[in-house]
Design a protein around this motif. Structure first.
Motif, PDB file in Angstrom:
ATOM      1  N   PRO A 177     -29.285  -0.808 -32.772  1.00 39.28           N
ATOM      2  CA  PRO A 177     -28.059   0.042 -32.893  1.00 39.28           C
ATOM      3  C   PRO A 177     -28.861   0.931 -31.253  1.00 39.28           C
ATOM      4  O   PRO A 177     -29.540   0.577 -30.816  1.00 39.28           O
ATOM      5  N   VAL A 178     -27.376   1.697 -30.761  1.00 36.86           N
ATOM      6  CA  VAL A 178     -27.727   1.756 -29.600  1.00 36.86           C
ATOM      7  C   VAL A 178     -28.524   3.524 -29.058  1.00 36.86           C
ATOM      8  O   VAL A 178     -28.830   4.132 -30.209  1.00 36.86           O
ATOM      9  N   THR A 179     -30.242   2.555 -28.538  1.00 36.74           N
ATOM     10  CA  THR A 179     -30.593   3.767 -28.303  1.00 36.74           C
ATOM     11  C   THR A 179     -30.434   4.956 -26.917  1.00 36.74           C
ATOM     12  O   THR A 179     -31.343   5.695 -27.064  1.00 36.74           O
ATOM     13  N   THR A 180     -29.918   4.124 -25.999  1.00 39.31           N
ATOM     14  CA  THR A 180     -29.481   5.544 -25.000  1.00 39.31           C
ATOM     15  C   THR A 180     -28.277   4.762 -23.377  1.00 39.31           C
ATOM     16  O   THR A 180     -28.210   3.922 -24.222  1.00 39.31           O
ATOM     17  N   ILE A 181     -28.027   5.955 -23.465  1.00 41.74           N
ATOM     18  CA  ILE A 181     -26.751   5.861 -22.387  1.00 41.74           C
ATOM     19  C   ILE A 181     -27.595   5.883 -21.157  1.00 41.74           C
ATOM     20  O   ILE A 181     -27.752   7.346 -20.753  1.00 41.74           O
ATOM     21  N   ASP A 182     -27.484   5.295 -19.808  1.00 37.46           N
ATOM     22  CA  ASP A 182     -28.519   5.535 -18.524  1.00 37.46           C
ATOM     23  C   ASP A 182     -27.673   6.226 -17.962  1.00 37.46           C
ATOM     24  O   ASP A 182     -26.240   6.526 -18.356  1.00 37.46           O
ATOM     25  N   THR A 183     -27.892   7.228 -17.351  1.00 34.14           N
ATOM     26  CA  THR A 183     -27.926   8.453 -15.877  1.00 34.14           C
ATOM     27  C   THR A 183     -26.398   7.487 -15.364  1.00 34.14           C
ATOM     28  O   THR A 183     -25.318   8.209 -14.734  1.00 34.14           O
ATOM     29  N   THR A 184     -25.890   6.400 -15.074  1.00 28.55           N
ATOM     30  CA  THR A 184     -25.585   5.409 -14.375  1.00 28.55           C
ATOM     31  C   THR A 184     -24.890   4.599 -14.626  1.00 28.55           C
ATOM     32  O   THR A 184     -24.812   3.314 -14.986  1.00 28.55           O
ATOM     33  N   THR A 185     -24.068   5.291 -15.568  1.00 29.12           N
ATOM     34  CA  THR A 185     -23.693   3.982 -17.358  1.00 29.12           C
ATOM     35  C   THR A 185     -21.513   4.029 -16.470  1.00 29.12           C
ATOM     36  O   THR A 185     -21.184   4.627 -16.510  1.00 29.12           O
ATOM     37  N   ALA A 186     -21.048   3.179 -16.598  1.00 27.31           N
ATOM     38  CA  ALA A 186     -19.865   3.284 -16.824  1.00 27.31           C
ATOM     39  C   ALA A 186     -19.258   2.175 -17.851  1.00 27.31           C
ATOM     40  O   ALA A 186     -20.088   1.585 -18.771  1.00 27.31           O
ATOM     41  N   VAL A 200     -24.307   1.546 -10.891  1.00 32.05           N
ATOM     42  CA  VAL A 200     -24.359   2.036 -12.362  1.00 32.05           C
ATOM     43  C   VAL A 200     -25.610   0.234 -13.041  1.00 32.05           C
ATOM     44  O   VAL A 200     -25.400  -0.305 -12.299  1.00 32.05           O
ATOM     45  N   THR A 201     -25.956   0.829 -13.463  1.00 30.36           N
ATOM     46  CA  THR A 201     -27.437   0.020 -14.433  1.00 30.36           C
ATOM     47  C   THR A 201     -26.860  -0.141 -16.178  1.00 30.36           C
ATOM     48  O   THR A 201     -27.156  -1.471 -16.397  1.00 30.36           O
ATOM     49  N   GLN A 202     -25.471   0.064 -16.651  1.00 27.29           N
ATOM     50  CA  GLN A 202     -25.119  -0.156 -18.310  1.00 27.29           C
ATOM     51  C   GLN A 202     -23.329   0.152 -17.620  1.00 27.29           C
ATOM     52  O   GLN A 202     -22.734   1.380 -17.453  1.00 27.29           O
ATOM     53  N   HIS A 246     -17.573  13.155 -18.233  1.00 26.31           N
ATOM     54  CA  HIS A 246     -18.929  13.992 -17.443  1.00 26.31           C
ATOM     55  C   HIS A 246     -19.027  13.293 -16.343  1.00 26.31           C
ATOM     56  O   HIS A 246     -19.858  12.776 -15.517  1.00 26.31           O
ATOM     57  N   SER A 247     -17.645  12.679 -15.717  1.00 30.17           N
ATOM     58  CA  SER A 247     -17.997  12.134 -13.900  1.00 30.17           C
ATOM     59  C   SER A 247     -18.538  10.776 -14.416  1.00 30.17           C
ATOM     60  O   SER A 247     -19.087  10.298 -13.037  1.00 30.17           O
ATOM     61  N   ALA A 248     -18.134   9.971 -14.897  1.00 31.87           N
ATOM     62  CA  ALA A 248     -18.474   8.640 -15.199  1.00 31.87           C
ATOM     63  C   ALA A 248     -17.319   7.462 -15.067  1.00 31.87           C
ATOM     64  O   ALA A 248     -16.250   7.841 -15.615  1.00 31.87           O
ATOM     65  N   PRO A 249     -18.226   6.506 -14.790  1.00 33.16           N
ATOM     66  CA  PRO A 249     -16.588   5.484 -14.144  1.00 33.16           C
ATOM     67  C   PRO A 249     -16.329   4.987 -15.381  1.00 33.16           C
ATOM     68  O   PRO A 249     -16.623   4.466 -16.712  1.00 33.16           O
TER      69      PRO A 249
END
Length: 188
Positions: free
Chosen positions: A2-11, A116-118, A48-51
């Motif tokens: 299961p998903v553990t985190t969303i990176d701060t730079t995720t698209a 973007v890292t994720q 959230h201003s994410a791509p």
């Protein structure tokens, strides 16, 4: 896993949610259900201003296959992104001519420019465009999250194979609600 985190730079990367594809028979979810969840995800990412990346497939690359392509030209507008997702000026549109969204496109460049890292992936079809893009994202070094209730396939066994056997090797899986919840916590 299961998903553990969303990176701060995720698209968010949405695969092939276009007019002629979302109306095809699909399982375990209908195209309309996938679009509705994709809209929820896209709205949350935009808030959230994410791509948000909208990937569309156009004329297929040539090559022989055992299953022939339909003869003749495709109907006008078949490759247009569905209205529910289109028309947001900040979104990135990528046009591909193969299964995966990285090969022969500027997707990697667009993501790297934004740090973007994720990538969070959803769309149609699970075992074709989504899986091909997930494999390439993993190979490019991105953290990969697959939103399994926001994707569907032409074949339930193919969908299950991707979700149960392939995706755990490439990243983490989540539901639409889990991604939105983690995104809100990350951006709070």
């Amino acid at each position: 896993m299961p998903v553990t985190t969303i990176d701060t730079t995720t698209a968010l990367v949405l695969i092939d949610l276009q007019n002629a594809i979302v109306v095809r028979p699909a399982t375990p979810y209908t195209g309309a259900e996938v679009v509705a969840r994709a809209v929820e995800l896209a709205d949350a990412f935009r808030d959230h201003s994410a791509p948000v990346v909208l990937v569309r497939v156009t004329a297929a690359a040539p090559g022989r296959t055992e299953i022939p392509r339909p003869p003749g030209p495709l109907p006008a507008g078949w490759d247009v992104i569905v209205d529910d997702l289109a028309g947001h000026p900040g979104d990135i549109t990528v046009t591909k001519r193969s299964w995966g969204a990285f090969y022969g496109t500027d997707l990697d460049l667009q993501l790297r420019r934004r740090g973007v890292t994720q990538v969070v992936l959803a769309g149609i079809a699970t075992s074709i465009g989504v899986e091909s893009t997930a494999r390439a994202a993993y190979e490019h070094g991105y953290n990969v999250t697959l939103v399994t209730d926001a994707m569907t396939d032409l074949n339930v066994q193919a969908h299950r194979n991707s979700v149960e056997r392939i995706f755990p090797l490439l990243g983490e899986s989540a539901t639409t609600a889990e991604v939105i919840d983690l995104l809100a916590k990350t951006r709070a």
